[in-house]
Motif scaffolding. Structure first.
Motif, PDB file in Angstrom:
ATOM      1  N   MET A  18       0.800  -1.076  -0.107  1.00 47.57           N
ATOM      2  CA  MET A  18       0.011   0.006   0.075  1.00 47.57           C
ATOM      3  C   MET A  18       0.963   1.185  -0.113  1.00 47.57           C
ATOM      4  SD  MET A  18      -2.775   1.165   2.825  1.00 47.57           S
ATOM      5  CE  MET A  18      -3.867  -0.178   2.539  1.00 47.57           C
ATOM      6  N   SER A  19       0.579   2.247  -0.988  1.00 50.11           N
ATOM      7  CA  SER A  19       1.508   3.557  -0.818  1.00 50.11           C
ATOM      8  C   SER A  19       0.493   4.506  -0.719  1.00 50.11           C
ATOM      9  CB  SER A  19       2.119   3.618  -2.355  1.00 50.11           C
ATOM     10  OG  SER A  19       2.692   4.733  -2.379  1.00 50.11           O
ATOM     11  N   LEU A  20       0.572   5.333   0.373  1.00 49.57           N
ATOM     12  CA  LEU A  20      -0.214   6.314   0.904  1.00 49.57           C
ATOM     13  C   LEU A  20       0.468   7.607   0.889  1.00 49.57           C
ATOM     14  CD1 LEU A  20      -2.963   4.521   2.797  1.00 49.57           C
ATOM     15  CD2 LEU A  20      -3.340   4.999   0.489  1.00 49.57           C
ATOM     16  N   ASP A  21       0.005   8.839   0.909  1.00 59.92           N
ATOM     17  CA  ASP A  21       0.650   9.937   1.331  1.00 59.92           C
ATOM     18  C   ASP A  21       0.262  10.128   2.851  1.00 59.92           C
ATOM     19  OD1 ASP A  21      -1.675  11.460   1.397  1.00 59.92           O
ATOM     20  OD2 ASP A  21      -1.170  12.469  -0.490  1.00 59.92           O
ATOM     21  N   LEU A  22       0.740  11.132   3.502  1.00 59.64           N
ATOM     22  CA  LEU A  22       0.421  11.308   5.103  1.00 59.64           C
ATOM     23  C   LEU A  22      -1.083  11.597   5.136  1.00 59.64           C
ATOM     24  CD1 LEU A  22       1.723  11.474   7.580  1.00 59.64           C
ATOM     25  CD2 LEU A  22       1.989  13.946   7.097  1.00 59.64           C
ATOM     26  N   THR A  23      -1.483  12.365   4.451  1.00 53.90           N
ATOM     27  CA  THR A  23      -2.931  12.786   4.542  1.00 53.90           C
ATOM     28  C   THR A  23      -3.905  11.526   4.315  1.00 53.90           C
ATOM     29  OG1 THR A  23      -2.682  14.960   3.767  1.00 53.90           O
ATOM     30  CG2 THR A  23      -4.831  14.194   3.838  1.00 53.90           C
ATOM     31  N   GLU A  24      -3.526  10.712   3.254  1.00 55.89           N
ATOM     32  CA  GLU A  24      -4.463   9.443   3.130  1.00 55.89           C
ATOM     33  C   GLU A  24      -4.140   8.460   4.206  1.00 55.89           C
ATOM     34  OE1 GLU A  24      -4.387   9.054  -1.735  1.00 55.89           O
ATOM     35  OE2 GLU A  24      -2.543   8.512  -0.573  1.00 55.89           O
ATOM     36  N   ILE A  25      -3.032   8.434   4.771  1.00 57.19           N
ATOM     37  CA  ILE A  25      -2.851   7.339   5.854  1.00 57.19           C
ATOM     38  C   ILE A  25      -3.689   7.985   7.131  1.00 57.19           C
ATOM     39  CG2 ILE A  25      -1.053   6.818   7.795  1.00 57.19           C
ATOM     40  CD1 ILE A  25       0.902   6.824   5.446  1.00 57.19           C
ATOM     41  N   LEU A  26      -3.727   9.219   7.425  1.00 58.26           N
ATOM     42  CA  LEU A  26      -4.525   9.707   8.482  1.00 58.26           C
ATOM     43  C   LEU A  26      -5.990   9.883   8.374  1.00 58.26           C
ATOM     44  CD1 LEU A  26      -2.367  13.035   9.488  1.00 58.26           C
ATOM     45  CD2 LEU A  26      -2.276  10.566  10.521  1.00 58.26           C
ATOM     46  N   LYS A  81      14.759   6.134   0.898  1.00 58.51           N
ATOM     47  CA  LYS A  81      15.995   5.746   0.513  1.00 58.51           C
ATOM     48  C   LYS A  81      16.616   6.076  -0.822  1.00 58.51           C
ATOM     49  CE  LYS A  81      16.046   1.810   3.840  1.00 58.51           C
ATOM     50  NZ  LYS A  81      16.059   0.339   3.902  1.00 58.51           N
ATOM     51  N   ILE A  82      17.745   6.595  -0.953  1.00 52.42           N
ATOM     52  CA  ILE A  82      18.283   6.913  -2.288  1.00 52.42           C
ATOM     53  C   ILE A  82      19.487   5.840  -2.590  1.00 52.42           C
ATOM     54  CG2 ILE A  82      19.248   8.604  -3.905  1.00 52.42           C
ATOM     55  CD1 ILE A  82      18.017  10.777  -1.981  1.00 52.42           C
ATOM     56  N   GLU A  83      19.272   4.874  -3.264  1.00 55.49           N
ATOM     57  CA  GLU A  83      20.122   3.849  -3.482  1.00 55.49           C
ATOM     58  C   GLU A  83      20.715   3.356  -2.117  1.00 55.49           C
ATOM     59  OE1 GLU A  83      22.626   4.987  -6.733  1.00 55.49           O
ATOM     60  OE2 GLU A  83      21.216   5.678  -8.112  1.00 55.49           O
ATOM     61  N   ASP A  84      22.013   3.060  -2.380  1.00 55.84           N
ATOM     62  CA  ASP A  84      22.720   2.713  -0.858  1.00 55.84           C
ATOM     63  C   ASP A  84      23.534   3.692  -0.366  1.00 55.84           C
ATOM     64  OD1 ASP A  84      24.679   2.951  -2.805  1.00 55.84           O
ATOM     65  OD2 ASP A  84      25.554   1.055  -2.137  1.00 55.84           O
ATOM     66  N   PHE A  85      23.470   5.058  -0.496  1.00 50.83           N
ATOM     67  CA  PHE A  85      24.156   6.231   0.090  1.00 50.83           C
ATOM     68  C   PHE A  85      23.400   7.443   0.826  1.00 50.83           C
ATOM     69  CE2 PHE A  85      23.073   7.756  -4.143  1.00 50.83           C
ATOM     70  CZ  PHE A  85      22.924   8.994  -3.975  1.00 50.83           C
ATOM     71  N   ALA A  86      22.061   7.376   1.012  1.00 50.55           N
ATOM     72  CA  ALA A  86      21.241   8.397   1.512  1.00 50.55           C
ATOM     73  C   ALA A  86      19.949   7.915   2.078  1.00 50.55           C
ATOM     74  CB  ALA A  86      21.197   9.682   0.425  1.00 50.55           C
ATOM     75  N   LYS A  87      19.582   8.296   3.050  1.00 51.91           N
ATOM     76  CA  LYS A  87      18.246   8.401   3.444  1.00 51.91           C
ATOM     77  C   LYS A  87      17.701   9.701   3.925  1.00 51.91           C
ATOM     78  CE  LYS A  87      19.085   3.827   5.492  1.00 51.91           C
ATOM     79  NZ  LYS A  87      20.604   3.786   4.991  1.00 51.91           N
ATOM     80  N   ILE A  88      16.650  10.086   3.189  1.00 49.35           N
ATOM     81  CA  ILE A  88      15.999  11.364   3.249  1.00 49.35           C
ATOM     82  C   ILE A  88      14.776  11.325   4.394  1.00 49.35           C
ATOM     83  CG2 ILE A  88      14.769  13.324   2.083  1.00 49.35           C
ATOM     84  CD1 ILE A  88      17.575  12.727   1.125  1.00 49.35           C
ATOM     85  N   ASP A  89      14.976  12.336   5.178  1.00 51.52           N
ATOM     86  CA  ASP A  89      13.909  12.518   6.387  1.00 51.52           C
ATOM     87  C   ASP A  89      12.641  13.370   5.719  1.00 51.52           C
ATOM     88  OD1 ASP A  89      12.428  12.922   8.649  1.00 51.52           O
ATOM     89  OD2 ASP A  89      14.088  13.524   9.700  1.00 51.52           O
ATOM     90  N   THR A  90      12.012  12.741   5.088  1.00 51.86           N
ATOM     91  CA  THR A  90      10.818  13.498   4.406  1.00 51.86           C
ATOM     92  C   THR A  90       9.713  14.022   5.304  1.00 51.86           C
ATOM     93  OG1 THR A  90       9.868  11.260   3.801  1.00 51.86           O
ATOM     94  CG2 THR A  90      11.265  12.300   2.174  1.00 51.86           C
ATOM     95  N   SER A  91       9.507  13.861   6.439  1.00 52.70           N
ATOM     96  CA  SER A  91       8.564  14.058   7.444  1.00 52.70           C
ATOM     97  C   SER A  91       9.018  15.174   8.264  1.00 52.70           C
ATOM     98  CB  SER A  91       7.724  12.965   7.962  1.00 52.70           C
ATOM     99  OG  SER A  91       8.649  12.327   8.755  1.00 52.70           O
ATOM    100  N   ALA A 121      14.370  14.458  -2.813  1.00 54.36           N
ATOM    101  CA  ALA A 121      13.792  15.321  -1.841  1.00 54.36           C
ATOM    102  C   ALA A 121      12.864  16.131  -2.372  1.00 54.36           C
ATOM    103  CB  ALA A 121      15.205  16.159  -1.119  1.00 54.36           C
ATOM    104  N   THR A 122      13.019  16.777  -3.244  1.00 56.20           N
ATOM    105  CA  THR A 122      11.950  17.673  -3.773  1.00 56.20           C
ATOM    106  C   THR A 122      10.626  17.180  -4.464  1.00 56.20           C
ATOM    107  OG1 THR A 122      13.188  17.888  -6.070  1.00 56.20           O
ATOM    108  CG2 THR A 122      13.741  19.662  -4.516  1.00 56.20           C
ATOM    109  N   SER A 123      10.891  15.799  -4.647  1.00 53.41           N
ATOM    110  CA  SER A 123       9.731  15.066  -5.023  1.00 53.41           C
ATOM    111  C   SER A 123       8.807  14.597  -4.005  1.00 53.41           C
ATOM    112  CB  SER A 123      10.113  14.102  -6.062  1.00 53.41           C
ATOM    113  OG  SER A 123      10.570  13.086  -5.278  1.00 53.41           O
ATOM    114  N   LYS A 124       9.330  14.486  -2.717  1.00 48.08           N
ATOM    115  CA  LYS A 124       8.814  14.172  -1.487  1.00 48.08           C
ATOM    116  C   LYS A 124       8.442  14.947  -0.382  1.00 48.08           C
ATOM    117  CE  LYS A 124       8.935   9.745  -2.925  1.00 48.08           C
ATOM    118  NZ  LYS A 124       7.726   9.243  -3.073  1.00 48.08           N
ATOM    119  N   THR A 125       8.846  16.369  -0.626  1.00 48.00           N
ATOM    120  CA  THR A 125       8.581  17.305   0.442  1.00 48.00           C
ATOM    121  C   THR A 125       8.645  18.808  -0.115  1.00 48.00           C
ATOM    122  OG1 THR A 125       9.214  18.131   2.598  1.00 48.00           O
ATOM    123  CG2 THR A 125      11.073  17.497   1.099  1.00 48.00           C
ATOM    124  N   ASP A 126       7.790  19.598   0.312  1.00 44.97           N
ATOM    125  CA  ASP A 126       7.653  20.958  -0.269  1.00 44.97           C
ATOM    126  C   ASP A 126       8.844  21.900  -0.102  1.00 44.97           C
ATOM    127  OD1 ASP A 126       7.276  21.651   2.365  1.00 44.97           O
ATOM    128  OD2 ASP A 126       5.695  22.773   2.208  1.00 44.97           O
TER     129      ASP A 126
END
Length: 267
Positions: free
Chosen positions: A1-9, A33-43, A71-76
């Protein structure tokens, strides 16, 4: 299941998913996650009011491009700080090519990626002792604006010509700012002077401007840490990002408190 934050709530509220399922989905939503080198804190911005900040100084150019796109695709709002000077113009061109909305500052290679800057009503004053301190102050400004704060900036008002300071102090008081950031190098005295004149929280940022015995901001840091004026807090040398985040948090919390107080009076 793939939901954005609003849909989850909304799904949780309607009983379509369980609390445990919502918790799992939220934990997945929080890290990208971005491949094996980065993890973006989108929330991060939803959780703390502070956008994701990417420290770019030691990153490879290709990796940095991947991080920015994800990052720009996941957060404003995303801040990319201290971009290598050799990469800065390339990142600007890359951003234009990908139609990314950017905000830049004077004398800094930090970039704010944001489609729309909202306003919380918070106000932050940002002052510098000299023109050499502007880059650090502009980093702080970009952070504050990414968090919805209006910035009242005045640069080059150090104690070498202290008469320049007093009209600025009158202005920030008149503007009713919630907090003041003061960036100063050399002996860093401006932060103490400003703190002694106002009943507003002041954040001192020692800058790495100076030479000799107290070079690279060491004297400014020591001076601010040992200030005899009360109401002055101090961050690390050149830490405009940290100062901006703290200042905007203070300003935004102040606005929320005022709003609740006004609402309680009218109810």
């Amino acid at each position: 299941m793939s939901l954005d934050l609003t849909e989850i709530l909304e799904s949780l509220e309607l009983g379509r998913i369980s609390v445990s399922k919502a918790k799992k989905l939220l934990s997945l939503y929080a890290v990208e996650k971005i491949e094996d080198f980065a993890k973006i804190d989108t929330s991060r911005k939803l959780r703390r009011g502070i956008p994701e900040v990417v420290f770019a100084e030691k990153k490879e150019f290709l990796d940095l491009k991947k991080i920015i796109l994800k990052a720009t695709s996941k957060t404003d709002s995303v801040l990319v700080s201290r971009i290598n000077k050799n990469h800065y113009k390339k990142i600007l061109a890359f951003s234009r090519k990908n139609k990314l909305k950017i905000h830049t500052g004077k004398n800094t290679t930090t970039i704010l990626f944001s489609n729309k800057l909202s306003s919380t009503g918070g106000k932050v004053g940002i002052l510098t002792a000299g023109t050499s301190d502007i880059g650090v102050a502009e980093e702080a400004r970009l952070v504050c604006e990414s968090m919805g704060c209006q910035c009242i900036c005045s640069y080059d008002i150090g104690i070498a010509g202290i008469h320049r300071l007093f009209p600025v102090i009158k202005k920030v008081i008149r503007e009713d700012v919630d907090v003041i950031i003061v960036v100063a190098g050399m002996e860093g005295a401006l932060a103490s002077v400003v703190s002694s004149l106002v009943d507003i929280p002041v954040i001192g940022v020692p800058s790495s401007v100076g030479y000799g015995y107290g070079e690279k901001g060491v004297a400014a840091l020591a001076s601010m840490l040992q200030s005899c004026t009360l109401g002055l807090s101090v961050v690390n040398i050149d830490n405009g990002i940290g100062a901006g985040a703290f200042a905007a948090n203070v300003a935004n919390r102040s606005v929320r408190k005022k709003s609740r107080f006004n609402n309680s009076k009218t109810s």
